[in-house]
Motif scaffolding. Structure first.
Motif, PDB file in Angstrom:
ATOM      1  N   SER A   1      31.030  30.886  44.652  1.00 56.03           N
ATOM      2  CA  SER A   1      31.253  29.637  45.366  1.00 56.03           C
ATOM      3  C   SER A   1      32.406  29.805  46.351  1.00 56.03           C
ATOM      4  O   SER A   1      33.231  30.711  46.218  1.00 56.03           O
ATOM      5  CB  SER A   1      31.546  28.508  44.385  1.00 56.03           C
TER       6      SER A   1
ATOM      7  N   GLU B   1      35.649  29.838  44.586  1.00 55.62           N
ATOM      8  CA  GLU B   1      35.963  31.083  43.870  1.00 55.62           C
ATOM      9  C   GLU B   1      36.491  32.150  44.833  1.00 55.62           C
ATOM     10  O   GLU B   1      37.427  32.887  44.509  1.00 55.62           O
ATOM     11  CB  GLU B   1      34.719  31.602  43.137  1.00 55.62           C
ATOM     12  N   VAL B   2      35.871  32.228  46.012  1.00 56.88           N
ATOM     13  CA  VAL B   2      36.313  33.243  46.978  1.00 56.88           C
ATOM     14  C   VAL B   2      37.726  32.928  47.452  1.00 56.88           C
ATOM     15  O   VAL B   2      38.595  33.811  47.501  1.00 56.88           O
ATOM     16  CB  VAL B   2      35.332  33.313  48.162  1.00 56.88           C
TER      17      VAL B   2
ATOM     18  N   THR C   1      40.702  33.826  45.108  1.00 56.92           N
ATOM     19  CA  THR C   1      41.203  35.204  44.992  1.00 56.92           C
ATOM     20  C   THR C   1      42.458  35.397  45.843  1.00 56.92           C
ATOM     21  O   THR C   1      43.264  36.277  45.562  1.00 56.92           O
ATOM     22  CB  THR C   1      40.145  36.244  45.407  1.00 56.92           C
ATOM     23  N   GLY C   2      42.631  34.561  46.862  1.00 55.56           N
ATOM     24  CA  GLY C   2      43.837  34.653  47.678  1.00 55.56           C
ATOM     25  C   GLY C   2      45.096  34.224  46.944  1.00 55.56           C
ATOM     26  O   GLY C   2      46.202  34.468  47.406  1.00 55.56           O
TER      27      GLY C   2
ATOM     28  N   LEU D   1      45.764  35.277  43.884  1.00 56.88           N
ATOM     29  CA  LEU D   1      46.103  36.305  42.897  1.00 56.88           C
ATOM     30  C   LEU D   1      47.488  36.879  43.139  1.00 56.88           C
ATOM     31  O   LEU D   1      48.192  37.245  42.204  1.00 56.88           O
ATOM     32  CB  LEU D   1      45.067  37.430  42.938  1.00 56.88           C
ATOM     33  N   SER D   2      47.886  36.959  44.421  1.00 56.05           N
ATOM     34  CA  SER D   2      49.204  37.516  44.703  1.00 56.05           C
ATOM     35  C   SER D   2      50.299  36.581  44.208  1.00 56.05           C
ATOM     36  O   SER D   2      51.439  36.986  44.053  1.00 56.05           O
ATOM     37  CB  SER D   2      49.344  37.746  46.205  1.00 56.05           C
TER      38      SER D   2
ATOM     39  N   HIS E   1      49.714  34.129  41.333  1.00 57.04           N
ATOM     40  CA  HIS E   1      49.712  33.913  39.876  1.00 57.04           C
ATOM     41  C   HIS E   1      49.502  35.207  39.096  1.00 57.04           C
ATOM     42  O   HIS E   1      49.818  35.256  37.896  1.00 57.04           O
ATOM     43  CB  HIS E   1      48.696  32.838  39.466  1.00 57.04           C
ATOM     44  N   GLY E   2      49.020  36.246  39.732  1.00 54.50           N
ATOM     45  CA  GLY E   2      48.904  37.551  39.080  1.00 54.50           C
ATOM     46  C   GLY E   2      48.121  37.496  37.787  1.00 54.50           C
ATOM     47  O   GLY E   2      47.002  36.983  37.755  1.00 54.50           O
ATOM     48  N   LEU E   3      48.704  37.978  36.703  1.00 54.30           N
ATOM     49  CA  LEU E   3      48.009  37.986  35.417  1.00 54.30           C
ATOM     50  C   LEU E   3      48.160  36.663  34.681  1.00 54.30           C
ATOM     51  O   LEU E   3      47.498  36.423  33.680  1.00 54.30           O
ATOM     52  CB  LEU E   3      48.550  39.114  34.534  1.00 54.30           C
TER      53      LEU E   3
ATOM     54  N   PHE F   1      45.461  30.640  36.087  1.00 55.17           N
ATOM     55  CA  PHE F   1      45.301  29.882  37.312  1.00 55.17           C
ATOM     56  C   PHE F   1      45.662  28.431  36.998  1.00 55.17           C
ATOM     57  O   PHE F   1      45.005  27.778  36.184  1.00 55.17           O
ATOM     58  CB  PHE F   1      43.839  29.997  37.746  1.00 55.17           C
TER      59      PHE F   1
ATOM     60  N   ARG G   1      41.154  31.767  52.540  1.00 55.64           N
ATOM     61  CA  ARG G   1      41.548  32.711  51.496  1.00 55.64           C
ATOM     62  C   ARG G   1      42.862  33.413  51.855  1.00 55.64           C
ATOM     63  O   ARG G   1      43.695  33.666  50.984  1.00 55.64           O
ATOM     64  CB  ARG G   1      40.427  33.747  51.309  1.00 55.64           C
TER      65      ARG G   1
ATOM     66  N   GLN H   1      40.633  39.088  38.387  1.00 53.93           N
ATOM     67  CA  GLN H   1      41.022  40.340  39.031  1.00 53.93           C
ATOM     68  C   GLN H   1      39.787  41.177  39.380  1.00 53.93           C
ATOM     69  O   GLN H   1      39.659  41.681  40.505  1.00 53.93           O
ATOM     70  CB  GLN H   1      41.941  41.133  38.095  1.00 53.93           C
TER      71      GLN H   1
ATOM     72  N   PHE I   1      36.712  40.145  39.679  1.00 59.46           N
ATOM     73  CA  PHE I   1      35.936  39.429  40.698  1.00 59.46           C
ATOM     74  C   PHE I   1      36.483  39.737  42.094  1.00 59.46           C
ATOM     75  O   PHE I   1      35.732  40.047  43.016  1.00 59.46           O
ATOM     76  CB  PHE I   1      35.985  37.926  40.427  1.00 59.46           C
TER      77      PHE I   1
ATOM     78  N   PHE J   1      40.538  43.315  50.779  1.00 57.46           N
ATOM     79  CA  PHE J   1      41.394  42.141  50.624  1.00 57.46           C
ATOM     80  C   PHE J   1      42.169  42.213  49.321  1.00 57.46           C
ATOM     81  O   PHE J   1      43.355  41.894  49.272  1.00 57.46           O
ATOM     82  CB  PHE J   1      40.554  40.860  50.663  1.00 57.46           C
TER      83      PHE J   1
ATOM     84  N   THR K   1      46.338  41.719  48.074  1.00 59.85           N
ATOM     85  CA  THR K   1      46.927  40.747  47.147  1.00 59.85           C
ATOM     86  C   THR K   1      47.817  41.459  46.134  1.00 59.85           C
ATOM     87  O   THR K   1      48.348  40.828  45.232  1.00 59.85           O
ATOM     88  CB  THR K   1      45.849  39.956  46.372  1.00 59.85           C
TER      89      THR K   1
ATOM     90  N   ARG L   1      24.992  29.072  41.957  1.00 60.58           N
ATOM     91  CA  ARG L   1      25.704  29.138  43.234  1.00 60.58           C
ATOM     92  C   ARG L   1      27.110  29.690  43.068  1.00 60.58           C
ATOM     93  O   ARG L   1      27.768  30.006  44.039  1.00 60.58           O
ATOM     94  CB  ARG L   1      25.773  27.750  43.864  1.00 60.58           C
ATOM     95  N   SER L   2      27.594  29.746  41.815  1.00 61.66           N
ATOM     96  CA  SER L   2      28.957  30.243  41.612  1.00 61.66           C
ATOM     97  C   SER L   2      28.937  31.429  40.664  1.00 61.66           C
ATOM     98  O   SER L   2      27.981  31.649  39.914  1.00 61.66           O
ATOM     99  CB  SER L   2      29.842  29.145  41.044  1.00 61.66           C
TER     100      SER L   2
END
Lengths: 268, 306
Positions: free
Chosen positions: A104, A107-108, A111-112, A114-115, A117-119, A122, A162, B150, B152, B160, B164, B211-212
């Motif tokens: 979705s 979701e994409v 991923t931006g 991640l830098s 919240h890291g491990l 979310f 993102r 991670q 994903f 990209f 990150t 879709r997700s």
């Protein structure tokens, strides 16, 4: 680093500092010693013909292409020791935002984060940041849709969201306007303008200045892997800056960038 | 059926396989490497034979050899696509041929021993096997669900993901080893030749209606568990090899969902408020030259740039 562009460049470390960068792809030298500096709050456009090394320069700055010679610093830290990736937002040259499995829009874009919240899990503030970034590019109502079902321009907006979602101090974009419909081009220009006003530095590859022209502080023109021009963007449609045009602007040395950015009417 | 101890073990193994195989396969499909599980299966065959030859556990030996093979495949992939497919093909054939040759060298090994590993068997899952499978499956589940964001990101857009700050190479190698471990988890019941099918087919079936990524993951694992348990049960009653039974069932589910997906998508399109909207925006201009084609100057500038 949210200092306004007008006060930037005085004492603060450059967001990008590439000195004598050389790189090869498949044994063929593509960069032969590129110097490139992007100061905080500055908008720098890389111009040049196909194969002049624009994308390779961007990818070298992002570490995707290894440097054979030269030094690279991000925010004053040598690349090898740089860890503050949350300060960088990247829009790679796009083939498609979609992959082999549906994903979705939300979701994409997530991923931006991640830098940031890291491990760690979310959290709500991450979710809110995703909402803000999607809203900024006008895609919040499509958050639950699959990216594969979007148009090229809409996918590009998602990729820019993102890159922005981590609230970076440096945005690096490789041809953000390629294959993007006019409506999306305007959305992208407006978004970028807000990011610049927020204080972000921008380094981007463009084929021509187009609707972004009023935002560009400086243009670096590459020709055969070398810097052919580094100075104010050409006033017209970019013809002066393009290779094949013999005239080289006599802007050598330091140009007064500060005067430009504070000039009235440049930044609305 | 449930009173038979071997059947309890087989069903437990089937459950673990049903969860782990699609959970890993999801990332492989996302990265368009659906065939990788197949390659690992071939390499694992050499591991099984080595286990017989050295008189150690074939499952652990297969895990070791398959992991090594998966790491090699990942390194080949990372170095570029120029001759990667040939190198992978060599690895496939080498694993298969090596396995068949080594089994002939071992004193108590025969092709018949290998057959149960190739096609799977519910009768051969021993208590020791189920303990091994349990440990490995727990590991795979922890990685594929725990590092979901991670993995994903890395499989969605590697370039990209690197920016990150993610350890992209480490995650890629981890995924490769996880895939190898999954193959050896699944080989006792499904068989090495069809392991890959259980990694790929449930994902392919699920993504026809999702879709997700999260929904695809949930549905794929659900399908995986359902067909594994049903197929194993069917093989008990009908005396079928469990691997082929499970895979044929997965294919049937794929077909059913495919048939259902068409009217479902149509209804979604009709009820969704923005159904007609994208039609207007989907007009993508092929290049910047057309965008500014109205003005003479910019058009000439673009022409110069080519």
């Amino acid at each position: 680093m949210t200092s306004p562009p007008a006060s930037a460049g005085t004492g603060t470390a450059p967001a990008v500092r590439l000195l004598g960068g050389a790189a090869s792809l498949g044994g063929r030298p593509v960069l032969r010693g590129v110097d490139l500096t992007v100061r905080p709050g500055e908008v720098v456009s890389l111009l040049g013909a196909n194969g002049s090394g624009k994308s390779t320069t961007i990818r070298a700055v992002m570490g995707s292409v290894p440097l054979q010679r030269g030094t690279l610093e991000l925010f004053g830290t040598p690349y090898g020791r740089f860890r503050a990736w949350h300060r960088v937002g990247y829009v790679p040259q796009r083939t498609s935002a979609a992959s082999g499995v549906p994903a979705s829009v939300r979701e994409v874009v997530s991923t931006g984060r991640l830098s940031r919240h890291g491990l760690r899990p979310f959290r709500r503030r991450d979710r809110e940041a995703v909402d803000r970034a999607l809203d900024a590019v006008g895609m919040l109502d499509r958050a639950g849709d699959g990216v594969g079902n979007l148009s090229g321009g809409q996918q590009q907006r998602v990729l820019i969201a993102r890159a922005m979602v981590g609230e970076p101090d440096l945005l690096v974009m490789d041809e953000p306007m390629a294959g993007v419909d006019l409506a999306s081009q305007q959305v992208l220009a407006d978004t970028l303008e807000r990011e610049v006003r927020r204080g972000a530095a921008v380094l981007l590859v463009l084929h021509e200045l187009g609707p972004l022209e009023p935002l560009i502080d400086r243009a670096v023109v590459l020709r055969d892997g070398c810097v052919a021009h580094d100075g104010p963007p050409p006033p017209a449609a970019g013809q002066h800056a393009l290779p094949g045009h013999d005239h080289v602007h006599p802007h050598g040395g330091d140009h007064d960038r500060r005067a430009r950015t504070t000039a009235p009417g440049l930044l609305p | 059926m449930l009173n038979a101890a071997f059947m309890q073990r087989a069903l437990l193994a089937a459950l673990l396989i049903g969860v782990t195989a699609p959970a890993v396969g999801l990332y492989l499909v996302q990265r368009r490497q659906a065939i990788m599980g197949d390659g690992i299966g071939h390499v694992a065959l050499t591991g099984v034979s080595l286990g017989f030859l050295l008189n150690t556990s074939p499952v652990w030996m297969a895990t070791l050899v398959a992991s090594a093979g998966a790491v090699v495949m990942e390194l080949i992939r990372e170095r570029g696509r120029t001759r990667g497919d040939i190198a992978l093909a060599m690895l496939f054939y080498g694993g298969m041929a090596g396995g068949a040759l080594i089994i002939k060298l071992s004193p108590d090994g025969s092709m018949a021993n290998l057959t149960s590993y190739l096609w799977g068997s519910i009768l051969t899952v021993s208590t020791a096997d189920i303990a091994t499978v349990g440990v490995l499956a727990a590991l795979v589940t922890a990685i594929t669900f725990g590092l979901r964001r991670q993995l994903f990101a890395v499989c969605q857009d590697e370039e990209f993901a690197r920016v990150t700050g993610l350890p992209v190479r480490l995650l890629n190698l981890l995924l490769a080893v996880t895939a190898a471990v999954t193959v050896t988890v699944a080989m006792r019941v499904v068989g090495l030749l069809l392991v890959s099918a259980l990694m790929v087919v449930p994902v392919a079936a699920a993504q026809q209606v999702t879709r997700s990524f999260a929904a695809t993951q949930a549905l794929a694992v659900g399908i995986g568990v359902a067909v594994s348990l049903t197929g194993t049960t069917a093989s008990y009653y009908q005396d079928l090899p469990p691997g082929p039974a499970i895979v044929v069932l997965a294919m049937v589910v794929f077909g059913l969902i495919g048939v259902l997906a068409v009217p479902l998508a149509r209804r979604r399109h009709r009820t969704g408020g923005g159904g007609a909207e994208p039609a207007a925006c989907d007009l993508v201009l092929p290049g910047p030259r057309e965008d500014t084609g109205s003005g003479q100057g910019p058009a000439r500038g673009a022409a110069l740039a080519e």
